[in-house]
Write a protein that holds these residues in place. Structure first.
Motif, PDB file in Angstrom:
ATOM      1  N   ASP A  38       0.823  -1.215   0.000  1.00 57.64           N
ATOM      2  CA  ASP A  38       0.000   0.000   0.000  1.00 57.64           C
ATOM      3  C   ASP A  38       0.855   1.261   0.000  1.00 57.64           C
ATOM      4  O   ASP A  38       0.333   2.363  -0.012  1.00 57.64           O
ATOM      5  CB  ASP A  38      -0.924   0.020   1.223  1.00 57.64           C
ATOM      6  CG  ASP A  38      -2.110  -0.905   1.052  1.00 57.64           C
ATOM      7  OD1 ASP A  38      -2.506  -1.172  -0.100  1.00 57.64           O
ATOM      8  OD2 ASP A  38      -2.640  -1.380   2.076  1.00 57.64           O
ATOM      9  N   ASP A  39       2.182   1.100   0.038  1.00 59.29           N
ATOM     10  CA  ASP A  39       3.094   2.237   0.072  1.00 59.29           C
ATOM     11  C   ASP A  39       3.252   2.855  -1.307  1.00 59.29           C
ATOM     12  O   ASP A  39       3.134   2.178  -2.326  1.00 59.29           O
ATOM     13  CB  ASP A  39       4.468   1.810   0.590  1.00 59.29           C
ATOM     14  CG  ASP A  39       4.418   1.343   2.034  1.00 59.29           C
ATOM     15  OD1 ASP A  39       3.569   1.837   2.794  1.00 59.29           O
ATOM     16  OD2 ASP A  39       5.240   0.485   2.393  1.00 59.29           O
ATOM     17  N   LYS A  40       3.546   4.156  -1.331  1.00 62.69           N
ATOM     18  CA  LYS A  40       3.793   4.851  -2.597  1.00 62.69           C
ATOM     19  C   LYS A  40       5.232   4.685  -3.067  1.00 62.69           C
ATOM     20  O   LYS A  40       5.510   4.856  -4.250  1.00 62.69           O
ATOM     21  CB  LYS A  40       3.417   6.320  -2.465  1.00 62.69           C
ATOM     22  CG  LYS A  40       1.912   6.478  -2.282  1.00 62.69           C
ATOM     23  CD  LYS A  40       1.494   7.908  -2.231  1.00 62.69           C
ATOM     24  CE  LYS A  40      -0.018   7.973  -2.061  1.00 62.69           C
ATOM     25  NZ  LYS A  40      -0.508   9.323  -1.930  1.00 62.69           N
ATOM     26  N   PHE A  41       6.132   4.362  -2.152  1.00 63.71           N
ATOM     27  CA  PHE A  41       7.513   4.024  -2.495  1.00 63.71           C
ATOM     28  C   PHE A  41       7.730   2.590  -2.024  1.00 63.71           C
ATOM     29  O   PHE A  41       7.564   2.290  -0.846  1.00 63.71           O
ATOM     30  CB  PHE A  41       8.521   4.946  -1.804  1.00 63.71           C
ATOM     31  CG  PHE A  41       8.333   6.418  -2.087  1.00 63.71           C
ATOM     32  CD1 PHE A  41       7.826   6.874  -3.285  1.00 63.71           C
ATOM     33  CD2 PHE A  41       8.679   7.355  -1.145  1.00 63.71           C
ATOM     34  CE1 PHE A  41       7.666   8.225  -3.549  1.00 63.71           C
ATOM     35  CE2 PHE A  41       8.532   8.706  -1.381  1.00 63.71           C
ATOM     36  CZ  PHE A  41       8.019   9.149  -2.593  1.00 63.71           C
ATOM     37  N   VAL A  42       8.090   1.689  -2.938  1.00 67.69           N
ATOM     38  CA  VAL A  42       8.194   0.268  -2.611  1.00 67.69           C
ATOM     39  C   VAL A  42       9.637  -0.206  -2.771  1.00 67.69           C
ATOM     40  O   VAL A  42      10.262   0.027  -3.807  1.00 67.69           O
ATOM     41  CB  VAL A  42       7.267  -0.573  -3.515  1.00 67.69           C
ATOM     42  CG1 VAL A  42       7.431  -2.052  -3.242  1.00 67.69           C
ATOM     43  CG2 VAL A  42       5.816  -0.152  -3.323  1.00 67.69           C
ATOM     44  N   THR A  43      10.132  -0.861  -1.736  1.00 66.49           N
ATOM     45  CA  THR A  43      11.445  -1.484  -1.790  1.00 66.49           C
ATOM     46  C   THR A  43      11.246  -2.991  -1.733  1.00 66.49           C
ATOM     47  O   THR A  43      10.672  -3.514  -0.777  1.00 66.49           O
ATOM     48  CB  THR A  43      12.335  -1.028  -0.610  1.00 66.49           C
ATOM     49  OG1 THR A  43      12.477   0.392  -0.671  1.00 66.49           O
ATOM     50  CG2 THR A  43      13.706  -1.665  -0.692  1.00 66.49           C
ATOM     51  N   LEU A  44      11.679  -3.666  -2.781  1.00 66.81           N
ATOM     52  CA  LEU A  44      11.602  -5.121  -2.830  1.00 66.81           C
ATOM     53  C   LEU A  44      12.908  -5.683  -2.256  1.00 66.81           C
ATOM     54  O   LEU A  44      13.988  -5.275  -2.664  1.00 66.81           O
ATOM     55  CB  LEU A  44      11.404  -5.598  -4.263  1.00 66.81           C
ATOM     56  CG  LEU A  44      10.153  -5.064  -4.967  1.00 66.81           C
ATOM     57  CD1 LEU A  44      10.125  -5.529  -6.418  1.00 66.81           C
ATOM     58  CD2 LEU A  44       8.900  -5.506  -4.241  1.00 66.81           C
ATOM     59  N   MET A  45      12.778  -6.594  -1.310  1.00 66.12           N
ATOM     60  CA  MET A  45      13.942  -7.154  -0.621  1.00 66.12           C
ATOM     61  C   MET A  45      14.135  -8.609  -1.035  1.00 66.12           C
ATOM     62  O   MET A  45      13.161  -9.364  -1.123  1.00 66.12           O
ATOM     63  CB  MET A  45      13.746  -7.067   0.884  1.00 66.12           C
ATOM     64  CG  MET A  45      13.501  -5.651   1.390  1.00 66.12           C
ATOM     65  SD  MET A  45      14.898  -4.569   1.126  1.00 66.12           S
ATOM     66  CE  MET A  45      15.962  -5.118   2.423  1.00 66.12           C
ATOM     67  N   PRO A  46      15.383  -9.014  -1.283  1.00 65.89           N
ATOM     68  CA  PRO A  46      15.640 -10.392  -1.718  1.00 65.89           C
ATOM     69  C   PRO A  46      15.065 -11.448  -0.769  1.00 65.89           C
ATOM     70  O   PRO A  46      14.475 -12.426  -1.222  1.00 65.89           O
ATOM     71  CB  PRO A  46      17.165 -10.471  -1.770  1.00 65.89           C
ATOM     72  CG  PRO A  46      17.615  -9.062  -1.932  1.00 65.89           C
ATOM     73  CD  PRO A  46      16.594  -8.221  -1.209  1.00 65.89           C
ATOM     74  N   HIS A  47      15.200 -11.235   0.524  1.00 65.93           N
ATOM     75  CA  HIS A  47      14.741 -12.241   1.481  1.00 65.93           C
ATOM     76  C   HIS A  47      13.213 -12.259   1.645  1.00 65.93           C
ATOM     77  O   HIS A  47      12.656 -13.216   2.161  1.00 65.93           O
ATOM     78  CB  HIS A  47      15.414 -12.026   2.848  1.00 65.93           C
ATOM     79  CG  HIS A  47      15.039 -10.744   3.526  1.00 65.93           C
ATOM     80  ND1 HIS A  47      15.569  -9.525   3.145  1.00 65.93           N
ATOM     81  CD2 HIS A  47      14.188 -10.490   4.534  1.00 65.93           C
ATOM     82  CE1 HIS A  47      15.052  -8.574   3.915  1.00 65.93           C
ATOM     83  NE2 HIS A  47      14.215  -9.131   4.759  1.00 65.93           N
TER      84      HIS A  47
END
Length: 67
Positions: A38-47
């Motif tokens: 639901d965030d406007k800035f998304v960080t995808l994390m490997p784990h």
């Protein structure tokens, strides 16, 4: 506009996006991946998400909103 990087640096990610919004008052951030966050800035994390670390943000002109 889509802004995406393959870094996890907050300065290069959220910092750049916030600076863009300050300098361009006619744009707003929108949810780039509503099915993931639901965030406007998304960080995808490997784990958490698999693959490499990745950042993504999306912006649109406020005048383009048809709501």
């Amino acid at each position: 506009i889509i802004y995406s990087t393959c870094t996890l640096s907050k300065q290069e990610n959220e910092g750049v996006c916030k600076d863009f919004l300050k300098a361009n008052k006619d744009f707003e951030a929108v949810k780039p991946l509503p099915e993931i966050s639901d965030d406007k800035f998304v960080t995808l994390m490997p784990h958490k998400n698999g693959g490499d670390g990745f950042f993504i943000a999306a912006f649109r002109k406020k005048d383009d909103i048809n709501e």
